[in-house]
Design an enzyme around this catalytic site. Structure first.
Site, mmCIF file in Angstrom:
data_model
loop_
_atom_site.group_PDB
_atom_site.id
_atom_site.type_symbol
_atom_site.label_atom_id
_atom_site.label_comp_id
_atom_site.label_asym_id
_atom_site.label_seq_id
_atom_site.Cartn_x
_atom_site.Cartn_y
_atom_site.Cartn_z
ATOM 1 N N TYR A 197 0.840 -1.194 0.000
ATOM 2 C CA TYR A 197 0.000 0.000 0.000
ATOM 3 C C TYR A 197 0.883 1.255 0.000
ATOM 4 O O TYR A 197 1.762 1.410 0.852
ATOM 5 C CB TYR A 197 -0.887 -0.055 1.254
ATOM 6 C CG TYR A 197 -1.591 1.216 1.647
ATOM 7 C CD1 TYR A 197 -1.397 1.769 2.908
ATOM 8 C CD2 TYR A 197 -2.495 1.845 0.792
ATOM 9 C CE1 TYR A 197 -2.056 2.923 3.310
ATOM 10 C CE2 TYR A 197 -3.155 3.005 1.173
ATOM 11 C CZ TYR A 197 -2.928 3.537 2.432
ATOM 12 O OH TYR A 197 -3.582 4.679 2.819
ATOM 13 N N ASP B 7 -1.360 -6.192 9.197
ATOM 14 C CA ASP B 7 -2.458 -5.339 8.779
ATOM 15 C C ASP B 7 -3.519 -6.258 8.180
ATOM 16 O O ASP B 7 -3.321 -6.835 7.112
ATOM 17 C CB ASP B 7 -1.929 -4.333 7.749
ATOM 18 C CG ASP B 7 -2.998 -3.409 7.205
ATOM 19 O OD1 ASP B 7 -4.171 -3.827 7.129
ATOM 20 O OD2 ASP B 7 -2.666 -2.275 6.841
ATOM 21 N N ILE C 54 -6.807 -5.440 7.550
ATOM 22 C CA ILE C 54 -7.995 -4.608 7.323
ATOM 23 C C ILE C 54 -8.904 -5.120 6.214
ATOM 24 O O ILE C 54 -10.030 -4.645 6.075
ATOM 25 C CB ILE C 54 -7.651 -3.122 7.067
ATOM 26 C CG1 ILE C 54 -6.968 -2.923 5.706
ATOM 27 C CG2 ILE C 54 -6.806 -2.547 8.194
ATOM 28 C CD1 ILE C 54 -6.780 -1.438 5.359
ATOM 29 N N LYS D 252 -12.580 -0.942 5.197
ATOM 30 C CA LYS D 252 -12.705 -1.793 4.014
ATOM 31 C C LYS D 252 -13.746 -2.873 4.222
ATOM 32 O O LYS D 252 -14.596 -3.106 3.387
ATOM 33 C CB LYS D 252 -11.354 -2.456 3.708
ATOM 34 C CG LYS D 252 -10.207 -1.474 3.634
ATOM 35 C CD LYS D 252 -10.367 -0.516 2.487
ATOM 36 C CE LYS D 252 -9.246 0.518 2.486
ATOM 37 N NZ LYS D 252 -9.457 1.527 1.437
#
Lengths: 366, 369
Positions: free
Chosen positions: A103, A187, A189, A226
């Protein structure tokens, strides 16, 4: 198609909201709670909120693990949560290994104000696997460059790849960080955006399986941006197995708490087990439908994508369309796609991809 | 009685909410906007939110000045706003001057993650803790001698914990001072709407707009604002940085990503603060109730011979209990504080908390509670 947004299940949420007016402090039914909610600024957050988030996180992982509400720490969206955990774990100059592609926001989130560095772990561009060799190589290079590696950050499911890590790989990652005595920040998410086989495995499921795993090294970053499609609500979560990090993180969270109005709404929503079960299964179904529809369309025009089972995007292989196999060639193609095809896609270089020609396109907009 | 909270006007707010169901994305009338609001994560914030906050800030200052919505930057409450502006203006090791007594949270908000230092600016109870030119110069010189680079001055107006406002002369003096030294001025005005009595509040924004006889580089001027105290909404985490410096606005906007205001809350606040009739009534009624409550308290304290610093703003009183101290020391102040908390069961904050952590071991100002 540029921003990774999940817009597929708002009807379910809106329906729930209409049926649960007491969840809002602005309805006739709920306004009696307005004052107590508006003055609540405790950085622990509402206990019902933490309980609801912990339950939700567990349900997202199929109920295979449970989460302790007292380890839930708020952050200002996933952006704030990633920065918060970095502040707790790293000093200026310290580094985190981050597999690429990753990201683009990590450069800012992890490094801007913290002074921490990102050391990319380059994965092969066949399957983009995070291999032990790649990790060791990146770690050794950092050591040789006299960079103090404090941890490894993985994104699972991956942005931009849309793939999930298998159990074996996760176990290897956990072993790797234990060997090196560095932290592991996962992470997760996009955990509820895993819509197909292979099934999603969270790091929380694996830590019990790795012998002598020092849980103090394990931390999860989560968010509702998300999985629920609520990026505007800025619900970021740090879940740490390390008491000192929870304690420190809680104090740091003062700089980016979740609005009590939003905590109150989500506490009610995510405590509704029937709603959550239905939401998660329906969301998964719709993501898969949308994904498969898009995949077919791309196949029909001869565009290959990395096979993926999660996330809100495709990782398209457009290498053969490049005039030259360079990042300049990639940018030139990107301009054509954006300006002439009018499709908002993101070039692989923005994700630190080591090879030109890959592009991310999202599929979950309304 | 410990936390500075404004709980006096919730009836007005709740009444407005019941009459304005479209302000919420969770009412039958408002839920059609749910998805657009829920996906909105632009760090500029909803334009209607910025416009409403700018208008509100103008009304709080009696419409004597106007604010540009494009200079409104969001942050995670006043806590986040202070940290953010400090990150934008100063590097680790650099310093801000802060007049004492000051809000204890500054020690965390301005210093913790930024690495910035706070240098206290001395004040005396004898002249009601006024901010003087001499004290500013003394603090500045001391920093120079210690090779500490002073980047700015932070003032809180109205003051926490004093509940007083800075008069125009003092503000003008401060503006001259920071311009001469070419350092920034950050004005925490989070209690601006809690001014309930004369003398009238003067905001820094009025000085730079009206007092054109003073040379002022507006690039040095920044305001920290919030709805936590003026409206009684600390839970909503609505912090604002308003800077007259374009580079700071730009930088802060990007930095605000770490602590944006929930879009659900932006939407509600945008509607509420855009309602001029409501805002006018709220501000007038809030001031009236604060004054009544303040007067009731001071009368009660006077009856037991407790005097307070004369104040016309804020949500608190600065009580003078030094005649109750066994000795005029900080230890005695702590001892008295424990008695008040444990035996009288009143949650008050002792003065030492508002005095800067000093390095020399002597007290700044008198140990007044």
């Amino acid at each position: 198609m540029g921003l990774a947004e999940n817009q597929l299940c708002f009807d379910l949420i809106e329906d729930w909201i209409r049926k649960n007016p007491i969840a809002s402090i602005c309805t006739a039914e709920g306004v009696k709670n307005f004052k107590d909610v508006a003055i609540f600024q405790d950085y622990h957050g509402f206990s019902e909120f933490r309980k609801a988030i912990a339950k939700f996180m567990s349900k997202v992982r199929g109920g295979r693990v449970t989460f302790d509400p007292d380890r839930i720490v708020m952050g200002g969206g996933p952006t704030g949560a990633n920065e918060l955990v970095m502040f707790c774990l790293a000093d200026p100059g310290d580094a985190f290994l981050v597999p690429s592609p990753c990201y683009p926001g990590f450069v800012r989130d992890l490094g801007w104000r913290t002074g921490a560095q990102i050391v990319p772990v380059h994965c092969d561009t066949q399957q983009f696997q995070v291999t032990k060799q790649a990790l060791e190589s990146a770690y050794e290079k950092a050591k040789n460059d006299k960079i103090n590696v404090k941890g490894l950050l993985i994104t699972n499911p991956s942005n931009p790849l849309g793939t999930t890590l298998d159990r074996e790989t996760l176990r290897n990652l956990v072993s790797f960080v234990n060997d090196k005595n560095i932290h592991l920040v996962c992470d997760e998410i996009y955990a509820a955006a895993a819509f197909d086989f292979p099934s999603y495995v969270s790091v929380s499921e694996v830590i019990e399986e790795v012998e002598n795993c020092d849980k103090d090294l394990i931390h999860i970053v989560y968010s509702l941006s998300k999985d629920m499609g609520l990026p505007g609500f800025r619900v970021g979560i740090v879940y740490s197995y390390n008491d000192a990090v929870v304690s420190c993180g809680r104090k740091v969270s003062s700089f980016g708490l979740v609005s009590s109005q939003t905590q109150h709404l989500l506490a009610a929503m995510l405590n509704d087990d029937v709603f959550v079960s239905n939401f998660l299964s329906e969301s998964s179904k719709r993501l898969k439908n949308r994904h498969d529809y898009f995949a077919k369309g791309l196949e029909e025009v001869g565009i290959n994508c990395l096979k993926n089972n999660a996330g809100l995007f495709f990782w398209m292989d457009l290498r053969r369309l490049l005039k030259e196999q360079t990042f300049d060639g990639e940018m030139a193609l990107w301009r054509v796609i954006v300006n002439e095809a009018k499709l908002n896609v993101s070039p692989g270089s923005s994700f630190q991809c080591s090879e030109p020609g890959w592009f991310r396109v999202t599929f979950a907009c309304s | 009685m410990g936390l500075a909270e404004n709980q006096l006007c919730f009836d007005l707010v709740q009444d407005w909410i019941l009459n304005n169901p479209r302000a919420s994305i969770c009412t039958p009338e408002g839920v059609d906007e749910f998805r657009d609001i829920a996906i909105f994560q632009d760090y500029h914030g909803l334009p209607e939110f910025r416009k409403a906050v700018a208008e509100f800030m103008g009304q709080v200052r009696g419409n004597r000045v106007t604010f540009d919505p494009d200079r409104i930057v969001m942050s995670g409450g006043a806590t986040g706003a202070h940290e953010m502006v400090t990150f934008c203006l100063a590097d680790p090791g650099e310093a801000f001057l802060v007049p004492v007594p000051y809000y204890p949270g500054f020690n965390r908000d301005l210093r913790w993650r930024t690495g910035v230092q706070l240098i206290p600016v001395h004040s005396e109870s004898a002249n009601n803790f006024k901010v003087t030119r001499e004290a500013l110069e003394e603090a500045y010189e001391k920093a120079q001698e210690e090779n500490i680079r002073v980047k700015g001055l932070l003032i809180t107006n109205p003051s926490n914990p004093l509940g007083t406002i800075l008069d125009r002369e003092t503000l003008r003096m401060i503006v001259r001072f920071i311009n001469e030294k070419s350092i920034h001025l950050v004005c925490d005005e989070i209690y601006a709407a809690t001014v309930f009595n004369q003398p009238p509040f003067v905001s820094i924004s009025e000085i730079i707009a009206e007092d054109t006889d003073i040379e002022c580089h507006t690039d040095l001027i920044h305001i920290v604002y919030s709805l936590s105290e003026d409206m009684g909404f600390p839970g909503f985490r609505v912090g604002v940085v308003y800077s007259y410096n374009d580079a700071v606005v730009n930088c802060a906007r990007k930095m605000s990503s770490f602590g944006l205001v929930s879009s659900q809350t932006q939407h509600l606040i945008a509607a509420m603060l855009s309602d001029d009739v409501f805002v006018t009534r709220f501000l007038a009624e809030s001031a009236r109730r604060l004054e009544r409550r303040h007067n009731g308290f001071t009368r009660g304290l006077a009856q037991v011979r407790i005097t307070c610093l004369e104040s016309n703003a804020g949500l608190f009183l600065w009580m003078d209990l030094h005649r109750l101290l066994k000795e005029q020391t900080l230890d005695a102040e702590m001892a008295l504080w424990k008695v008040i908390i444990n035996e009288v069961k009143l949650n008050v904050s002792p003065g030492f908390r508002f005095i800067a952590p000093n390095r020399a071991g002597s007290a700044y100002g008198s140990p007044a509670v």
